[in-house]
Design an enzyme around this catalytic site. Structure first.
Site, PDB file in Angstrom:
ATOM      1  N   GLY A  44       0.895  -1.314   0.059  1.00 23.95           N
ATOM      2  CA  GLY A  44      -0.238   0.119  -0.321  1.00 23.95           C
ATOM      3  C   GLY A  44       0.920   0.852  -0.049  1.00 23.95           C
ATOM      4  N   LEU A  47      -0.577   7.443   2.986  1.00 21.77           N
ATOM      5  CA  LEU A  47      -0.456   8.188   3.334  1.00 21.77           C
ATOM      6  C   LEU A  47       1.332   7.109   4.292  1.00 21.77           C
ATOM      7  CD1 LEU A  47      -2.308  10.686   4.946  1.00 21.77           C
ATOM      8  CD2 LEU A  47      -1.227  10.862   3.631  1.00 21.77           C
ATOM      9  N   ALA A  48       0.325   6.142   5.231  1.00 16.37           N
ATOM     10  CA  ALA A  48       1.209   5.603   5.578  1.00 16.37           C
ATOM     11  C   ALA A  48       2.547   4.377   4.870  1.00 16.37           C
ATOM     12  CB  ALA A  48       0.343   4.383   6.439  1.00 16.37           C
ATOM     13  N   GLY A  49       1.772   3.593   3.838  1.00 15.49           N
ATOM     14  CA  GLY A  49       3.552   3.333   3.184  1.00 15.49           C
ATOM     15  C   GLY A  49       4.007   3.899   2.608  1.00 15.49           C
ATOM     16  N   HIS A 270     -20.658   8.454   8.827  1.00 11.12           N
ATOM     17  CA  HIS A 270     -19.339   9.979   8.362  1.00 11.12           C
ATOM     18  C   HIS A 270     -20.752  10.449   8.363  1.00 11.12           C
ATOM     19  CE1 HIS A 270     -17.968  13.853   7.710  1.00 11.12           C
ATOM     20  NE2 HIS A 270     -16.626  13.362   7.226  1.00 11.12           N
ATOM     21  N   SER A 288     -16.957  17.014   3.180  1.00 16.77           N
ATOM     22  CA  SER A 288     -15.521  17.181   4.058  1.00 16.77           C
ATOM     23  C   SER A 288     -17.062  18.006   5.913  1.00 16.77           C
ATOM     24  CB  SER A 288     -14.271  18.184   4.317  1.00 16.77           C
ATOM     25  OG  SER A 288     -14.503  18.655   4.566  1.00 16.77           O
ATOM     26  N   ARG A 334     -18.336  12.844  14.950  1.00 18.10           N
ATOM     27  CA  ARG A 334     -18.567  12.371  14.205  1.00 18.10           C
ATOM     28  C   ARG A 334     -19.839  11.411  14.548  1.00 18.10           C
ATOM     29  NH1 ARG A 334     -13.608  11.058   9.847  1.00 18.10           N
ATOM     30  NH2 ARG A 334     -13.387  13.700   9.493  1.00 18.10           N
ATOM     31  N   HIS A 426     -17.547   5.803   6.546  1.00 25.89           N
ATOM     32  CA  HIS A 426     -16.231   6.004   5.852  1.00 25.89           C
ATOM     33  C   HIS A 426     -14.931   5.771   5.898  1.00 25.89           C
ATOM     34  CE1 HIS A 426     -14.377   9.558   4.736  1.00 25.89           C
ATOM     35  NE2 HIS A 426     -13.996   9.955   5.845  1.00 25.89           N
ATOM     36  N   ARG A 460     -13.498   7.598  15.945  1.00 24.49           N
ATOM     37  CA  ARG A 460     -12.029   8.678  14.755  1.00 24.49           C
ATOM     38  C   ARG A 460     -12.512   9.834  15.162  1.00 24.49           C
ATOM     39  NH1 ARG A 460     -10.232  10.450  10.255  1.00 24.49           N
ATOM     40  NH2 ARG A 460     -11.679   9.233   9.279  1.00 24.49           N
TER      41      ARG A 460
END
Lengths: 662, 254
Positions: A44, A47-49, A270, A288, A334, A426, A460
């Site tokens: 992946g 962002l993390a990968g 969401h 958003s 949320r 979401h 989250r």
């Protein structure tokens, strides 16, 4: 309750504030010469990968990165809109690392690990520094300094943003770092490759089996460590805000090879998405959360009021979030905003043709901004027309791309009529169980970002997913991986001719052949849609014992039908997206059952997990801290059987309370 | 099915990059105007599967106009008739009942067709690898607010950075030039103070890689910008040319 002996979270000793800094200065290091001989596989490139792959390569490790898209830049992190949190306190409004830590644990309804969340808050500031250094064009004030806005569940302004395209800009920053390493030859990039299994040798993760999606060939790749940064599993619901390719397969294969799955039922619904318009719908689009900074959410006070939103007078509107939660108003977290919308619609106050929608209205914001603009320009007798015009211009600058997107999809102009919104799946807080080092229960196998369960508890907060993905990749894994790899320097090169590679590849091939050989009558898509309906109706925004038991039976039945009646066109020997899809849906069918089992086990309501049997008189989630203050870590026993292991959550620094946003 | 539009579709089918392709005709009934263009393709593919035919391969992922995967050349225009919109955000209400719609893949030497409507855009990644970055390792950064960036520069950099690398600019261009894509990245980084250190070498390297990939030259026609779903401005190309020429005057590198 005691933590299962099978789980060791490896949380460093000592006071919360110094755990991470002490860990960093005492974790074993790998010397540069040895790093060159250690191979790391990253699955992946979100962002993390991307951040992990780039950073590990910078440190000198040999990295191979894989993504199923045609370019690493297309990973679904790109679609994140609103922003990224950081405890910079640039606004001087009382923010601090402790406050970000506290908000995140509270926002997660006290189901996240203190030590992990505190570390996240500690590194949050460095993420912003790193991104700015890469050239990420964050929004700025006229003085040239960075701008901030508010997000749900929070009373300070700590969210950094780039219009409604924050995820895109952060990912392109990480992607540029990744491509730089690719150019230098330190990362080998495999586009259009899908990981279809992990290879375990003598109890350690030693590599993967991947499928080249263009040629259909299966490939063996060996590594001293494998990092799963493969995102969340929201697409188990069929309709979600996830990209169509987002899937659970990498995480699920790891789970079946011994990695425990943490809190699978914790799903984020969401509150502000564009409502479903018809049967053909393939995905839902998020609006958003930043819109709730200025938009006011309401429904008519009368049931079945069919007048257009802008014709309903002020006194006949029920701004139900402001009414129920005066302290946070439209910026409640949320889970709470979603449930409140569902409550109003279920009670008969919904709007639009489907009646499954509420209004998100910018009329008041337009007037407020218009008047402020007039004052700024020293005009004190401005006409209403001018004020509205100026106000719209300000709203356009803040949210223009979101308004355009709404108009494009619905055919309605949100500058003129209030937006219609409804909750949609979401994000998944659940994921592979990991310890403080982000390692799963399989040594050498790590999980980062949305793919792990670690930081968000049962809910989250907005603008925290980007923060976690980049924290894990840039600032956590580069340190914690040393704890394992320092003991791997004598392993030497791992051969892909090992019997485990041969066997695992054969198992992957057998399953593909089986999928292709069924040649039934029903398309994979149809099965996916049916699975999604079961999940949404019975394991969605509200759950109860009866529904969950039904869902488990229905999913088992559906799975059986799938393996008898699915029709997958084409063959395995070339580019075949239909086959890729069927392979992923087969895994969703197993995951769906586990999600329901987990939801059934958790006899309480917390965060995104709302069990109808457990609510306060006012309809708020009713936690049971005495019996359920644990992480559910499920071990796969094979044949769709699981065993629950519990990790007790200990709060030494936060006073547990009924979560209140009133 | 819920809609009332009947369509004729002429779609490019091609098995792989080594074989010749051709148009196939399909009729699709009961299309809803609220469907997105790709959802219309989903319905068509579902129909093909039921009929025992292989579905049409096309790239798509986020379906909200940001990942840059989708790439259909519709009635002679990349991403179809609307301005500032990707294929996935195009809805059938932009077409009429009874229309014939022609759908092709991007056509460019540097983007070989992999199958049906799917092309290989790896060339863009290679251009990025050649210099589309600021060389900063993780952990080296100073405090973010210690480097003020004038709002105007930040806004202009952001506008350039909005590029999604879909390749519509290349598909729209008669020369299959990639100048709009390349210039957007060069501009973003040239406008920011962080990008100054590598400003010259970046322009040289990225242009050299662009040429090596086989993209054509720019004639300032402007089709790229007109068809760009993110409406990236042509002024970026002018800036890239200035950057490149300036760099070449003092170049010791490429």
């Amino acid at each position: 309750m005691a933590t299962s002996s099978r789980l060791d979270a490896k949380i460093p000793q000592g006071p919360l504030e110094t755990k991470w800094s002490k860990f960093r200065s005492s974790v074993p290091l790998v010397n540069p010469a040895n790093k060159r001989n250690l191979e790391i596989i990253v699955i992946g490139t979100g962002l993390a990968g991307a951040s992990a792959a780039a950073t590990l390569a910078e440190l000198g490790y040999k990295v191979k990165a894989f993504c199923f898209q045609d370019s690493p830049r297309r990973a679904h992190s790109i679609a994140a809109q609103g922003g990224i949190n950081a405890a910079k306190n640039y606004q001087n409004d009382g923010d601090s690392i402790h406050r970000l830590f506290y908000d995140t644990v509270k926002g997660g309804d006290y189901r996240a690990r203190e030590a992990n969340v505190h570390r996240l808050a500690e590194v949050s500031g460095s993420i912003i520094d790193q991104c700015v250094a890469q050239g990420v064009p964050f929004a700025r004030e006229y003085g040239g300094l960075l701008s901030n806005r508010s997000f749900g569940g929070v009373q300070v302004q700590r969210t950094f943003y780039a219009a409604g395209q924050t995820g895109q800009q952060l990912l392109l920053g990480a992607y540029s770092g990744l491509q730089r390493q690719v150019g230098m030859g330190t990362v080998q990039m495999y586009n259009r490759h899908e990981m279809l299994d992990v290879v375990v040798i003598d109890g350690k993760c030693r590599g993967i089996i991947a499928r080249n999606l263009i040629t259909g060939e299966l490939e063996r790749h060996a590594g001293h460590a494998v990092l799963l940064c493969s995102g969340g599993y929201g697409n188990v619901f069929y309709l979600s805000t996830n990209a169509l390719g987002s899937n659970v397969t990498a995480a699920w294969k790891a789970h079946k090879r011994g990695a425990f799955f943490g809190n699978p039922c914790f799903t984020q619904i969401h509150p502000t998405c564009i409502p479903v318009s018809g049967e053909h719908q393939s995905k839902l689009t998020l609006m958003s959360e930043s819109l709730r900074n200025d938009g006011r959410i309401w429904v008519p006070k009368a049931k079945n009021d069919n007048r257009p939103g802008n014709e309903i007078p002020e006194e006949e509107r029920d701004y139900y979030l402001e009414r129920r939660y005066p302290a946070f108003g439209n910026l409640v977290p949320r889970d709470i905003a979603s449930r409140a919308a569902k409550e109003r619609c279920d009670a008969g106050y919904g709007v639009g043709t489907s009646k499954l929608a509420v209004y998100l209205d910018f009329a008041a914001a337009v007037q407020r901004y218009g008047r402020a603009e007039a004052n700024k320009n020293n005009i004190h007798n401005a006409s209403d027309v001018d004020i509205t015009l100026w106000g719209k211009a300000v709203v356009k600058e803040k949210y223009g791309n979101l308004f355009d997107m709404y108009k494009q999809i619905t055919g309605e102009d949100p500058y003129e009529v209030p937006m219609r919104i409804y909750p949609a799946v979401h994000y998944t807080m659940g994921g592979l169980w990991v310890d403080y080092n982000l390692m799963t229960t399989v040594p050498g196998l790590y999980s980062l970002g949305e793919a792990n369960f670690s930081d968000h508890g049962a809910n989250r907060l907005g603008a925290s997913a980007l923060m976690q993905g980049l924290a894990d990749g840039y600032f956590v894994i580069p340190y914690t991986i040393g704890a394992y790899l320092a003991s791997e320097i004598r392993t030497g090169k791992i051969s892909t001719d090992h019997e485990a590679f041969v066997r695992t590849e054969k198992e992957v091939k057998d399953r593909i052949d089986r999928l292709l050989s069924i040649q039934g009558k029903t398309s994979p898509e149809t099965f996916h849609r049916r699975l999604g309906k079961i999940m949404w109706d019975k394991c969605g925004m509200a759950r109860n014992e009866k529904g969950l038991k039904e869902a488990i039976a229905e999913i088992r039945q559906l799975r059986e039908e799938f393996w008898k009646d699915v029709k997958v066109m084409g063959t395995a020997g070339y580019f075949n997206p239909e086959l890729d899809k069927a392979n992923r849906i087969a895994d969703f069918m197993e995951l769906g059952e586990l999600m329901c089992i987990d939801a059934l086990d958790r006899n309480e309501s917390c965060g995104g997990h709302f069990r109808e049997e457990y609510q306060t008189e006012e309809g708020e989630a009713l936690r049971d801290d005495e019996n359920y203050m644990y992480v559910s870590a499920w071990e796969n026993l094979g044949n769709n059987k699981w065993e629950l292991h519990k990790e007790e959550l200990v709060y030494e620094n936060i006073k547990i309370a009924q979560r209140s946003y009133k | 099915m819920e809609g009332n539009m009947n369509l004729s579709l002429k779609v490019w089918r091609q098995s792989n990059k080594d074989t010749a392709g051709g148009f196939e005709n399909y009729n699709l009934d009961s299309v809803s105007p609220d469907m997105s263009f790709l959802e219309m393709f989903d319905v068509l593919n579902e129909k093909l599967v039921v009929e025992g035919k292989e579905p049409i391969a096309f790239d798509h992922d986020c379906r909200e106009g940001i990942c840059g995967s989708c790439a259909m050349y519709i009635n002679g225009r990349p991403h179809g008739p609307l301005k500032g919109v990707t294929t996935c955000q195009l809805h059938m209400r932009s077409f009429n009942d009874g229309d014939t719609i022609v759908v092709e893949p991007w056509r460019a030497k540097a983007f070989p067709v992999l199958k049906d409507l799917v092309v290989d855009r790896d060339a863009f990644d290679r251009i990025m690898s050649s210099g589309g970055f600021i060389s900063v390792n993780t952990g080296n950064a100073q405090d973010a607010n210690s480097l003020p960036v004038p709002k105007e520069a930040a806004d202009d950099a952001f506008s350039a950075a909005a590029c999604i690398a879909c390749g519509a600019c290349v598909a729209a261009c008669k020369n299959a030039s990639a100048m709009l894509f390349v210039s957007a990245k060069i501009s973003q980084l040239a406008l920011l103070p962080q990008g100054q250190a590598e400003r010259s070498i970046r322009a040289e390297k990225m242009v050299a890689q662009m040429d090596a990939e086989g993209f054509g030259a720019c004639t300032n026609t402007g089709a790229c910008s007109a068809e760009c779903p993110k409406e990236i401005s042509m002024s970026n190309i002018a800036r890239m040319n200035r950057e490149y020429i300036g760099a070449k005057f003092s170049s010791t590198a490429v």
